[in-house]
Design a protein around this motif. Structure first.
Motif: not given
Length: 291
Positions: A28-33
């Motif tokens: 789950r690639l979702d780490q915005y920063a």
């Protein structure tokens, strides 16, 4: 569309979630920063364009992409379509190729629901490892229909560099313009003969898993690119990294998006690939395909 002044990564994911199918939160690639930081770094290095090939049912998040564009200035091309067997929604199996194509066309012409963005690439549409299932072929037929109606390019997925010939033969039967097709994941095994065959058909090929040394070492990718250079064939080749996991990001211990320009390109230059050839692969070819 492509900003012609900068480099382009031809096959990436800025937000993707395959964790339900793979049972692994790392997918789950979702780490915005963290992703924003890496996009800022890419822009600083002259990488202005990302072809984002996450499509429906892969965890595509157009609002996430809108924010990245706004916050970093990176130019992102969104995609439409369906991925491969095992990652299709159940309802797709009852739809005709025409109905699937209409979904793709709507996202290209009207826009991706819930956002201000339109898809401009048909992809990544793919085949399984050493197999090309009936449903996958139906998605390719739909992609061909959407290509006819919109003129947008098709970007494919090969599982472990298999079935590329079958993909192209099918698209040829549908009469697709080969100069508007790019075949993904050509750099995962020793397959120079297959790559040369693909190039002879007029399509583009992607060395787009750069840095994934556990699958295939970069040293061999460089050898194959050198062999293509010696044959004068790099005018149909594009480069990318296909980052899909949290662990691929630099701050999580991975190589990060900048590895391609910071490390891989210098290795190419050291092995005799010219700066002009690098520009061809990272700037001119993507502009031709995705404009």
């Amino acid at each position: 569309m492509i900003d012609p002044d900068g480099y382009t990564y031809c096959h990436e994911h800025l937000h993707i979630d395959l964790s339900p199918q793979k049972g692994d939160l790392d997918c789950r690639l979702d780490q915005y920063a963290l992703i924003k930081s890496e996009m800022d770094a890419l822009v600083e290095r002259g990488v202005y364009n990302i072809v984002e090939v996450t499509n429906s049912f892969m965890g595509r998040n157009p609002q996430f992409i809108e924010s990245l564009i706004s916050d970093t200035g990176i130019n992102v091309l969104l995609s439409t379509g369906y991925y491969i067997e095992g990652f299709f929604p159940p309802e797709i199996y009852t739809k005709s190729a025409r109905a699937i194509s209409q979904e793709m066309i709507r996202e290209i012409v009207v826009g991706v629901e819930g956002s201000s963005l339109k898809a401009s690439v048909i992809g990544e549409v793919g085949s399984s490892e050493n197999a090309f299932t009936e449903m996958e072929q139906k998605v390719f037929e739909a992609a061909a229909m959407a290509h006819y109606e919109t003129g947008r390019p098709i970007s494919t997925h090969q599982s472990m560099s298999t079935m590329g010939r079958q993909q192209i033969e099918l698209l040829q039967r549908f009469g697709v313009d080969m100069e508007r097709v790019t075949v993904g994941h050509c750099d995962l095994k020793d397959n120079l003969d297959d790559i040369l065959w693909l190039l002879d058909q007029g399509c583009y090929v992607q060395f787009d898993t750069i840095g994934k040394n556990s699958y295939y070492p970069d040293s061999r990718r460089i050898e194959m690119l050198k062999a293509l250079s010696e044959r004068g064939r790099l005018n149909q080749v594009m480069l990318s990294m296909d980052i899909t996991r949290r662990s691929h990001l630099q701050q999580n211990g991975g190589l990060g998006f900048c590895y391609l320009v910071d490390s891989f390109v210098p290795q190419l230059l050291a092995h005799g690939i010219s700066p002009a050839e690098v520009d061809t692969m990272l700037k001119h070819n993507p502009y031709t395909v995705f404009q």
